[in-house]
Write an enzyme that holds these catalytic residues in place. Structure first.
Site, mmCIF file in Angstrom:
data_model
loop_
_atom_site.group_PDB
_atom_site.id
_atom_site.type_symbol
_atom_site.label_atom_id
_atom_site.label_comp_id
_atom_site.label_asym_id
_atom_site.label_seq_id
_atom_site.Cartn_x
_atom_site.Cartn_y
_atom_site.Cartn_z
ATOM 1 N N GLY A 109 8.947 21.171 7.862
ATOM 2 C CA GLY A 109 10.247 21.046 8.499
ATOM 3 C C GLY A 109 11.274 20.434 7.571
ATOM 4 O O GLY A 109 10.940 19.548 6.779
ATOM 5 N N GLY A 148 -6.916 -3.515 -6.996
ATOM 6 C CA GLY A 148 -7.987 -4.096 -6.178
ATOM 7 C C GLY A 148 -7.534 -4.377 -4.770
ATOM 8 O O GLY A 148 -7.879 -5.383 -4.170
ATOM 9 N N GLY A 149 -6.742 -3.456 -4.199
ATOM 10 C CA GLY A 149 -6.346 -3.563 -2.788
ATOM 11 C C GLY A 149 -7.409 -2.927 -1.909
ATOM 12 O O GLY A 149 -8.556 -2.742 -2.330
ATOM 13 N N LEU A 172 -10.987 -1.267 -3.140
ATOM 14 C CA LEU A 172 -12.250 -1.939 -2.848
ATOM 15 C C LEU A 172 -13.154 -1.088 -1.963
ATOM 16 O O LEU A 172 -14.376 -1.076 -2.130
ATOM 17 C CB LEU A 172 -11.988 -3.309 -2.219
ATOM 18 C CG LEU A 172 -11.237 -4.284 -3.140
ATOM 19 C CD1 LEU A 172 -10.935 -5.590 -2.418
ATOM 20 C CD2 LEU A 172 -12.018 -4.550 -4.424
ATOM 21 N N HIS A 231 -25.058 -15.155 23.926
ATOM 22 C CA HIS A 231 -26.008 -15.564 22.895
ATOM 23 C C HIS A 231 -27.190 -14.605 22.873
ATOM 24 O O HIS A 231 -27.683 -14.247 23.929
ATOM 25 C CB HIS A 231 -26.517 -16.981 23.183
ATOM 26 C CG HIS A 231 -27.570 -17.430 22.229
ATOM 27 N ND1 HIS A 231 -27.267 -17.833 20.948
ATOM 28 C CD2 HIS A 231 -28.929 -17.489 22.342
ATOM 29 C CE1 HIS A 231 -28.402 -18.156 20.323
ATOM 30 N NE2 HIS A 231 -29.420 -17.937 21.151
HETATM 31 P P1 FAD Z 1 0.570 10.321 7.755
HETATM 32 O O1 FAD Z 1 -0.774 10.115 8.327
HETATM 33 O O2 FAD Z 1 0.724 10.345 6.289
HETATM 34 O O3 FAD Z 1 1.100 11.672 8.396
HETATM 35 C C1 FAD Z 1 2.284 12.293 8.023
HETATM 36 C C2 FAD Z 1 2.112 13.782 8.169
HETATM 37 O O4 FAD Z 1 3.391 14.387 8.051
HETATM 38 C C3 FAD Z 1 1.229 14.416 7.101
HETATM 39 O O5 FAD Z 1 0.158 15.117 7.680
HETATM 40 C C4 FAD Z 1 2.177 15.345 6.349
HETATM 41 O O6 FAD Z 1 1.552 16.557 5.961
HETATM 42 C C5 FAD Z 1 3.245 15.611 7.381
HETATM 43 N N1 FAD Z 1 4.539 15.970 6.809
HETATM 44 C C6 FAD Z 1 5.243 15.306 5.857
HETATM 45 N N2 FAD Z 1 6.423 15.903 5.625
HETATM 46 C C7 FAD Z 1 6.477 16.965 6.458
HETATM 47 C C8 FAD Z 1 7.443 17.962 6.698
HETATM 48 N N3 FAD Z 1 8.606 17.978 6.036
HETATM 49 N N4 FAD Z 1 7.170 18.910 7.623
HETATM 50 C C9 FAD Z 1 6.001 18.918 8.291
HETATM 51 N N5 FAD Z 1 5.057 17.981 8.119
HETATM 52 C C10 FAD Z 1 5.291 17.011 7.219
HETATM 53 N N6 FAD Z 1 -5.199 2.834 8.085
HETATM 54 C C11 FAD Z 1 -5.909 2.144 8.994
HETATM 55 O O7 FAD Z 1 -5.318 1.629 9.942
HETATM 56 N N7 FAD Z 1 -7.263 2.025 8.902
HETATM 57 C C12 FAD Z 1 -7.958 2.575 7.879
HETATM 58 O O8 FAD Z 1 -9.175 2.453 7.826
HETATM 59 C C13 FAD Z 1 -7.231 3.296 6.892
HETATM 60 N N8 FAD Z 1 -7.883 3.862 5.865
HETATM 61 C C14 FAD Z 1 -7.164 4.575 4.931
HETATM 62 C C15 FAD Z 1 -7.862 5.112 3.855
HETATM 63 C C16 FAD Z 1 -7.175 5.825 2.888
HETATM 64 C C17 FAD Z 1 -7.937 6.426 1.747
HETATM 65 C C18 FAD Z 1 -5.771 6.000 3.007
HETATM 66 C C19 FAD Z 1 -5.020 6.793 1.989
HETATM 67 C C20 FAD Z 1 -5.082 5.459 4.067
HETATM 68 C C21 FAD Z 1 -5.772 4.721 5.036
HETATM 69 N N9 FAD Z 1 -5.124 4.118 6.113
HETATM 70 C C22 FAD Z 1 -5.830 3.406 7.036
HETATM 71 C C23 FAD Z 1 -3.668 4.248 6.307
HETATM 72 C C24 FAD Z 1 -3.360 5.362 7.336
HETATM 73 O O9 FAD Z 1 -3.912 6.568 6.887
HETATM 74 C C25 FAD Z 1 -1.850 5.511 7.512
HETATM 75 O O10 FAD Z 1 -1.299 4.270 7.866
HETATM 76 C C26 FAD Z 1 -1.526 6.510 8.612
HETATM 77 O O11 FAD Z 1 -2.063 7.770 8.304
HETATM 78 C C27 FAD Z 1 -0.011 6.618 8.801
HETATM 79 O O12 FAD Z 1 0.295 7.597 9.727
HETATM 80 P P2 FAD Z 1 1.661 8.426 9.662
HETATM 81 O O13 FAD Z 1 1.581 9.389 10.785
HETATM 82 O O14 FAD Z 1 2.805 7.520 9.560
HETATM 83 O O15 FAD Z 1 1.590 9.218 8.278
HETATM 84 P P1 NAI Z 2 -2.457 -2.157 -1.655
HETATM 85 O O1 NAI Z 2 -1.039 -2.452 -1.686
HETATM 86 O O2 NAI Z 2 -3.303 -2.663 -0.565
HETATM 87 O O3 NAI Z 2 -3.158 -2.679 -2.992
HETATM 88 C C1 NAI Z 2 -2.738 -2.295 -4.255
HETATM 89 C C2 NAI Z 2 -3.258 -3.289 -5.264
HETATM 90 O O4 NAI Z 2 -2.982 -2.799 -6.565
HETATM 91 C C3 NAI Z 2 -2.585 -4.660 -5.151
HETATM 92 O O5 NAI Z 2 -3.575 -5.655 -5.120
HETATM 93 C C4 NAI Z 2 -1.719 -4.734 -6.414
HETATM 94 O O6 NAI Z 2 -1.589 -6.032 -6.902
HETATM 95 C C5 NAI Z 2 -2.499 -3.850 -7.359
HETATM 96 N N1 NAI Z 2 -1.701 -3.247 -8.422
HETATM 97 C C6 NAI Z 2 -0.466 -2.713 -8.326
HETATM 98 N N2 NAI Z 2 -0.067 -2.239 -9.515
HETATM 99 C C7 NAI Z 2 -1.081 -2.472 -10.380
HETATM 100 C C8 NAI Z 2 -1.278 -2.209 -11.768
HETATM 101 N N3 NAI Z 2 -0.352 -1.602 -12.483
HETATM 102 N N4 NAI Z 2 -2.436 -2.576 -12.343
HETATM 103 C C9 NAI Z 2 -3.395 -3.213 -11.610
HETATM 104 N N5 NAI Z 2 -3.258 -3.479 -10.302
HETATM 105 C C10 NAI Z 2 -2.115 -3.121 -9.692
HETATM 106 O O7 NAI Z 2 -2.552 -0.562 -1.791
HETATM 107 P P2 NAI Z 2 -3.750 0.460 -1.634
HETATM 108 O O8 NAI Z 2 -5.060 -0.227 -1.749
HETATM 109 O O9 NAI Z 2 -3.441 1.575 -2.564
HETATM 110 O O10 NAI Z 2 -3.591 0.945 -0.152
HETATM 111 C C11 NAI Z 2 -2.380 1.562 0.300
HETATM 112 C C12 NAI Z 2 -2.189 1.390 1.771
HETATM 113 O O11 NAI Z 2 -3.163 2.069 2.527
HETATM 114 C C13 NAI Z 2 -2.233 -0.069 2.165
HETATM 115 O O12 NAI Z 2 -0.992 -0.393 2.725
HETATM 116 C C14 NAI Z 2 -3.321 -0.182 3.152
HETATM 117 O O13 NAI Z 2 -2.878 -0.948 4.248
HETATM 118 C C15 NAI Z 2 -3.617 1.250 3.588
HETATM 119 N N6 NAI Z 2 -5.061 1.369 3.749
HETATM 120 C C16 NAI Z 2 -5.675 0.714 4.768
HETATM 121 C C17 NAI Z 2 -7.035 0.734 4.899
HETATM 122 C C18 NAI Z 2 -7.663 -0.013 5.999
HETATM 123 O O14 NAI Z 2 -6.960 -0.425 6.904
HETATM 124 N N7 NAI Z 2 -8.971 -0.208 5.994
HETATM 125 C C19 NAI Z 2 -7.886 1.472 3.974
HETATM 126 C C20 NAI Z 2 -7.149 2.083 2.917
HETATM 127 C C21 NAI Z 2 -5.793 2.036 2.849
#
Ligand code: FAD
Ligand code: NAI
Length: 471
Positions: free
Chosen positions: A118, A185-186, A190, A450
């Site tokens: 979109g 190491g975010g 991890l 418990h």
């Molecule tokens: P998104 O999920 O990114 O959805 C946006 C959607 O919009 C996408 O499907 C994209 O294709 C679509 N889109 C974009 N532009 C357009 C367009 N112009 N037209 C049509 N469609 C479009 N969060 C947790 O709470 N727990 C977790 O365990 C967790 N694990 C994660 C692990 C990884 C590896 C990653 C990368 C993220 C993780 N997150 C986790 C974060 C979580 O995935 C996001 O916070 C969440 O998906 C955000 O939802 P959203 O709908 O805002 O965006």
């Molecule tokens: P993050 O922001 O959590 O961590 C990124 C890390 O990279 C930080 O510790 C930062 O100091 C470090 N960093 C940044 N630049 C660097 C550099 N040049 N060299 C070395 N270290 C550097 O981001 P991350 O892990 O990529 O996750 C992105 C988002 O996805 C987060 O906001 C997280 O909340 C969400 N997410 C949530 C999960 C969950 O809820 N279990 C799982 C995976 C993602």
């Protein structure tokens, strides 16, 4: 386009934010369309985020436990083999089941699901480049932007999702790399380091800051997490920055040095995971055609009711302010529909839990100790180690601690930080307590079954104003 279908609400993006808003809008009787370009619903979370990562975390943990943690339990196992293809297939099946389930829910709630990309033509009109070819124009009285986020690239490293990967590649590696370097190491770094280290890779995490865990994690808990993960075999280089990378050779080579500056060192790896954060995604959205503001980090600027400066265009999820978490996106999605339908909605940003799904898990809600200290509020800390919890002991899974921080004057809970088995489930109780404005004594005087791990939670609460019984 005068023939364009008119909807009460057009949602751009079918991730957690978009699809939850679509279901809620359908339930509220709004004529709703949801546009998604990926080909499946559920966004990052279901397709390449939360769900596939948790599948691999769970199954790699089982594998690792069978290899290293059975003998003392009286279980003798023979020939244990990894079938990575099957592990990936199990992950894909979970993803497929869930994304199809979401599609069914949209249909059930009368939402028009439009597959395509979109972009804004004007403030009420969205043009969709359909995945099947062709184009459709659609008009909305209200428009919701829920386009999510993408991995932040590392300057100078070309992501090919095979040797230099983001989390998306890390969820689909076809073989276990011998050496893997994780930049950042975010939470992503991890969780993925855990998966591949358990499956046999030699993993080094390079983190710029002195502490792992990313923003929000309590320093004391992060320190414990690093110690435990290091014991599991992950190497850490904290306070270290990557200066440059070179992927022209057989191995990718990274030059790193101390964050403060110092001698350069080279790290070689078969695979490099870039996990330095995520950034809002608005590419191709045609924002210039409606004039919506972004802040300096690319986040779409909104008010308390999720409105942009064009009041009928609203924004929720990763593409705007706040933690990039699926459950945060979901809360906002419900609230924004309530604003549209009834004029009021609510999200308590002070009570959004965070969970890292390593083993042990790390989970927290509210403020960490450094934040509370900086705010000048006087506080008490109560802790209870899992090594003193009967259930953790019987489970032979005793690493970790529960840490309560409560206001010294009122005993109101300011933050709860847990590292330990089941922390991700346990944090729900802390979140509820904070949501209700509970004191730590309220929690400690609540009867907990418990033997359960949650007794550690109760006793940590007790420790803030009195003494725990079992430690
Ligand atoms: P998104 O999920 O990114 O959805 C946006 C959607 O919009 C996408 O499907 C994209 O294709 C679509 N889109 C974009 N532009 C357009 C367009 N112009 N037209 C049509 N469609 C479009 N969060 C947790 O709470 N727990 C977790 O365990 C967790 N694990 C994660 C692990 C990884 C590896 C990653 C990368 C993220 C993780 N997150 C986790 C974060 C979580 O995935 C996001 O916070 C969440 O998906 C955000 O939802 P959203 O709908 O805002 O965006
Ligand atoms: P993050 O922001 O959590 O961590 C990124 C890390 O990279 C930080 O510790 C930062 O100091 C470090 N960093 C940044 N630049 C660097 C550099 N040049 N060299 C070395 N270290 C550097 O981001 P991350 O892990 O990529 O996750 C992105 C988002 O996805 C987060 O906001 C997280 O909340 C969400 N997410 C949530 C999960 C969950 O809820 N279990 C799982 C995976 C993602």
């Amino acid at each position: 386009a005068s023939d364009a279908a008119e909807h009460d609400l057009v949602i751009i993006g079918g991730g957690v934010a978009g699809y939850v808003a679509a279901i809620k809008a359908g339930q509220e009787g709004l004529k709703t369309a949801c546009i998604e370009k990926r080909g499946t619903l559920g966004g990052t979370c279901l397709n390449v985020g939360c769900i596939p990562s948790k599948s691999l975390l769970n199954n790699s943990h089982l594998y690792h436990q069978i290899l290293h943690d059975t003998k003392k339990r009286g279980i003798e196992v023979g020939d244990v083999k990894l079938n990575l293809a099957q592990m990936l297939k199990a992950k894909d099946q979970s993803v497929e089941g869930l994304t199809k389930g979401v599609e069914f829910l949209l249909k059930k709630n009368g939402v028009d699901y439009i597959k395509g990309a979109g972009s804004f033509v004007d403030a009420n009109t969205v043009k969709v480049d359909l995945l099947d070819g062709g184009e459709q124009t659609i008009r909305g009285k209200n428009i919701l932007i829920a386009t999510g986020s993408e991995a932040t690239p590392f300057p100078g490293l070309n992501i090919d999702e095979k040797r230099i990967i983001t989390s998306t590649g890390a969820l689909a590696l076809q073989e276990v790399p011998k050496k893997m370097v994780v930049i950042g190491g975010g939470i992503i770094g991890l969780e993925m380091a855990s998966v591949w280290s358990r499956l046999g890779a030699e993993v080094t995490v390079v983190e710029f800051l002195g502490q792992i865990g990313g923003p929000g994690m309590d320093a004391e808990i992060a320190k414990q997490a690093q110690k435990i993960l290091a014991k599991q075999g992950i190497k850490f280089k904290t306070g270290t920055k990557v200066v440059k990378g070179d992927d022209s050779g057989a191995l990718v080579s990274l030059s790193v040095e101390a964050a403060k500056g110092g001698k350069e060192e080279t790290l070689d790896a078969d695979v490099v995971l870039v996990a330095i954060g995520r950034r809002p995604y608005t590419e191709g959205l045609g924002l210039e055609n409606v004039g919506i503001d972004k802040d300096d980090r690319g986040r779409l600027v909104i008010d308390q009711e999720y409105r942009t400066k064009v009041p009928h265009i609203r924004v929720v999820g990763d593409v705007t302010f706040g933690p990039m978490l699926a459950h945060k996106a979901e809360e906002e999605a419900v609230a924004v529909i309530e604003y549209i339908k009834k004029g009021h909605g609510h999200v308590n940003y002070a009570a959004i839990p965070s969970v890292m799904y390593t083993h042990p898990e790390v989970a927290w809600v509210g403020q960490n100790e450094a934040e509370i200290k900086a705010s000048g509020v006087k506080y008490n800390v109560g802790t209870f180690p899992f090594s003193a919890n009967s259930r953790a002991k019987t489970n032979l899974d005793t690493e970790g601690v529960v840490k309560f921080i409560a206001d010294a004057e009122t005993d109101r809970i300011l933050g709860v930080h847990i590292i330990g088995p089941g922390a991700g489930e346990m944090i729900a109780e802390a979140t509820l307590a904070i949501e209700y404005g509970a004191s730590s004594e309220d929690v400690a005087r609540t009867c907990h079954a418990h033997p359960t791990l949650s007794e550690a939670f109760k006793e940590a609460a007790m420790a803030t104003y009195s003494k725990p019984i079992h430690f």
